[in-house]
Design a protein around this motif. Structure first.
Motif, PDB file in Angstrom:
ATOM      1  N   ASP A  25       2.281   1.580  -3.640  1.00  0.00           N
ATOM      2  CA  ASP A  25       1.741   1.936  -5.322  1.00  0.00           C
ATOM      3  C   ASP A  25       1.655   3.868  -4.731  1.00  0.00           C
ATOM      4  O   ASP A  25       1.089   3.958  -5.227  1.00  0.00           O
ATOM      5  CB  ASP A  25      -0.150   1.453  -4.425  1.00  0.00           C
ATOM      6  CG  ASP A  25       0.481  -0.607  -4.627  1.00  0.00           C
ATOM      7  OD1 ASP A  25       1.375  -0.647  -6.154  1.00  0.00           O
ATOM      8  OD2 ASP A  25      -0.613  -1.278  -4.309  1.00  0.00           O
ATOM      9  N   GLU A  26       1.030   3.379  -3.132  1.00  0.00           N
ATOM     10  CA  GLU A  26       1.137   5.113  -2.481  1.00  0.00           C
ATOM     11  C   GLU A  26       2.339   6.089  -3.401  1.00  0.00           C
ATOM     12  O   GLU A  26       1.955   7.218  -4.911  1.00  0.00           O
ATOM     13  CB  GLU A  26       0.586   5.699  -1.192  1.00  0.00           C
ATOM     14  CG  GLU A  26       0.487   6.736  -0.918  1.00  0.00           C
ATOM     15  CD  GLU A  26      -1.568   7.088  -1.553  1.00  0.00           C
ATOM     16  OE1 GLU A  26      -1.743   8.116  -1.728  1.00  0.00           O
ATOM     17  OE2 GLU A  26      -1.786   6.421  -1.994  1.00  0.00           O
ATOM     18  N   ALA A  71       3.637   6.961   3.294  1.00  0.00           N
ATOM     19  CA  ALA A  71       3.954   7.230   2.002  1.00  0.00           C
ATOM     20  C   ALA A  71       3.605   8.347   1.364  1.00  0.00           C
ATOM     21  O   ALA A  71       4.614   9.237   1.414  1.00  0.00           O
ATOM     22  CB  ALA A  71       3.934   6.422   0.652  1.00  0.00           C
ATOM     23  N   LYS A  96       2.118   6.451  -7.181  1.00  0.00           N
ATOM     24  CA  LYS A  96       0.703   7.525  -7.153  1.00  0.00           C
ATOM     25  C   LYS A  96       1.460   8.615  -7.509  1.00  0.00           C
ATOM     26  O   LYS A  96       0.502   9.628  -8.006  1.00  0.00           O
ATOM     27  CB  LYS A  96      -0.217   7.514  -6.830  1.00  0.00           C
ATOM     28  CG  LYS A  96      -1.123   8.260  -6.789  1.00  0.00           C
ATOM     29  CD  LYS A  96      -2.368   8.198  -5.432  1.00  0.00           C
ATOM     30  CE  LYS A  96      -2.370   8.873  -4.690  1.00  0.00           C
ATOM     31  NZ  LYS A  96      -3.382   8.984  -3.229  1.00  0.00           N
ATOM     32  N   LYS A 105      -0.268   3.802   3.962  1.00  0.00           N
ATOM     33  CA  LYS A 105      -0.220   4.629   2.852  1.00  0.00           C
ATOM     34  C   LYS A 105       0.121   6.195   3.787  1.00  0.00           C
ATOM     35  O   LYS A 105       0.408   6.672   3.088  1.00  0.00           O
ATOM     36  CB  LYS A 105      -1.923   4.495   3.063  1.00  0.00           C
ATOM     37  CG  LYS A 105      -2.781   5.975   1.878  1.00  0.00           C
ATOM     38  CD  LYS A 105      -3.901   5.462   1.642  1.00  0.00           C
ATOM     39  CE  LYS A 105      -3.998   6.970   0.445  1.00  0.00           C
ATOM     40  NZ  LYS A 105      -5.692   6.782   0.154  1.00  0.00           N
ATOM     41  N   ASN A 106       0.146   6.146   4.934  1.00  0.00           N
ATOM     42  CA  ASN A 106       0.371   7.058   5.406  1.00  0.00           C
ATOM     43  C   ASN A 106       2.152   8.077   5.419  1.00  0.00           C
ATOM     44  O   ASN A 106       2.648   8.512   5.372  1.00  0.00           O
ATOM     45  CB  ASN A 106      -0.182   7.655   6.622  1.00  0.00           C
ATOM     46  CG  ASN A 106      -1.678   8.491   6.614  1.00  0.00           C
ATOM     47  OD1 ASN A 106      -2.032   8.904   6.119  1.00  0.00           O
ATOM     48  ND2 ASN A 106      -2.186   8.177   7.879  1.00  0.00           N
ATOM     49  N   LYS A 131       0.979  -1.287   0.230  1.00  0.00           N
ATOM     50  CA  LYS A 131       0.252   0.009   0.256  1.00  0.00           C
ATOM     51  C   LYS A 131       1.078   1.287   0.324  1.00  0.00           C
ATOM     52  O   LYS A 131       0.656   2.281  -0.743  1.00  0.00           O
ATOM     53  CB  LYS A 131      -1.322   0.012   1.462  1.00  0.00           C
ATOM     54  CG  LYS A 131      -1.882  -0.777   1.403  1.00  0.00           C
ATOM     55  CD  LYS A 131      -3.038  -1.727   2.843  1.00  0.00           C
ATOM     56  CE  LYS A 131      -3.279  -2.727   2.368  1.00  0.00           C
ATOM     57  NZ  LYS A 131      -4.304  -2.601   3.876  1.00  0.00           N
ATOM     58  N   CYS A 132       1.588   1.138   0.304  1.00  0.00           N
ATOM     59  CA  CYS A 132       2.715   2.210   0.990  1.00  0.00           C
ATOM     60  C   CYS A 132       3.557   1.941  -0.432  1.00  0.00           C
ATOM     61  O   CYS A 132       3.243   3.627  -0.747  1.00  0.00           O
ATOM     62  CB  CYS A 132       3.720   2.673   1.517  1.00  0.00           C
ATOM     63  SG  CYS A 132       5.322   3.340   1.786  1.00  0.00           S
ATOM     64  N   GLU A 150      -4.699  16.088  -3.750  1.00  0.00           N
ATOM     65  CA  GLU A 150      -5.118  14.630  -3.380  1.00  0.00           C
ATOM     66  C   GLU A 150      -5.603  14.820  -2.555  1.00  0.00           C
ATOM     67  O   GLU A 150      -7.249  14.351  -2.266  1.00  0.00           O
ATOM     68  CB  GLU A 150      -4.497  13.495  -2.994  1.00  0.00           C
ATOM     69  CG  GLU A 150      -3.659  13.430  -4.013  1.00  0.00           C
ATOM     70  CD  GLU A 150      -4.539  12.455  -5.092  1.00  0.00           C
ATOM     71  OE1 GLU A 150      -5.535  11.467  -4.135  1.00  0.00           O
ATOM     72  OE2 GLU A 150      -3.881  12.455  -6.464  1.00  0.00           O
TER      73      GLU A 150
END
Length: 227
Positions: free
Chosen positions: A74-75, A174, A78, A171-172, A71-72, A195
């Motif tokens: 992928d972020e 990243a 992005k 996620k946070n 998840k990190c 975002e």
């Protein structure tokens, strides 16, 4: 013609000024450039002043952490942040972890993200061997549901900080790394604000939808009561 640049804080601005000169001298009154920053400055000038973003390293203590760490990754993708991912254990491969941290700055990294569970000492080991910001992701990997990893990551001694994110908060981690890099990167900072606006607009839409349902429900109940 020799132009002397005062390179204190903003290497990107220095690169822009440096392109206007025939030869370049370097002078710093408050701080010295690291090897990595010098390499980046030279390469940027050679590239015609193109923007070069610093990299983020994502280091996990075990490949079993990957489902969370993805998840990190992928972020970071992005935001188009160049990323390297490695598996280094603070306990099983300490030399490799320390070696990576010691050379991270000169290799063009701006932030290190560490992810580990249980006795999560990886963030501390990395932070002890670099002055780059280290962001820790405590991984839920034991019967203690990640509290052991959280305390191991956050309870660092004075002088060796690790910025701990929530348990499994990949996620946070990243986003926080992106915010650190965005201090000296206007394009990245603009992306982060975009975002934030998307998140704001999404909540406003949900509010309108829930409010509309509430109104419909109230009218329905009132109709049923009358009849």
């Amino acid at each position: 013609m020799t132009h002397v640049i005062n390179l204190n804080y903003d290497i990107n601005r220095a690169c822009i000024h440096a392109q206007e000169t025939e030869s370049i001298g370097y002078q710093s009154s408050k701080s010295m450039l690291t090897k990595g920053e010098r390499k980046m400055l030279v390469s940027t000038i050679k590239d015609g002043g193109k923007r070069i973003m610093k990299k983020v390293a994502v280091i996990m203590g075990s490949d079993s952490d990957l489902p969370v760490v993805e998840k990190c990754i992928d972020e970071l993708k992005k935001y188009e942040i160049p990323t390297e991912v490695h598996v280094y254990s603070a306990h099983r491969t300490p030399d490799e972890a320390i070696g990576f941290a010691k050379t991270a700055e000169e290799n063009g990294f701006g932030v290190i993200i560490s992810a580990a569970g249980k006795a999560a000492h990886l963030g501390g080991v990395l932070a002890a061997n670099t002055v780059l910001p280290v962001v820790g992701i405590p991984i839920k990997a034991s019967a203690l549901d990640g509290m052991d990893a959280l305390l191991s990551t956050v309870q660092m001694p004075p002088g060796i900080p690790v910025a701990s994110i929530a348990i499994d908060g990949a996620k946070n981690a990243a986003i926080f790394a992106a915010e650190i890099l965005a201090v000296s990167d206007e394009q990245l900072r603009a992306r982060l604000w975009e975002e934030r606006k998307k998140a704001h607009d999404a909540v406003i839409e949900k509010d309108a939808a829930v409010s509309a349902k509430s109104v419909s429900y109230t009218h329905l109940r009132a109709h049923e009561t009358r009849h």
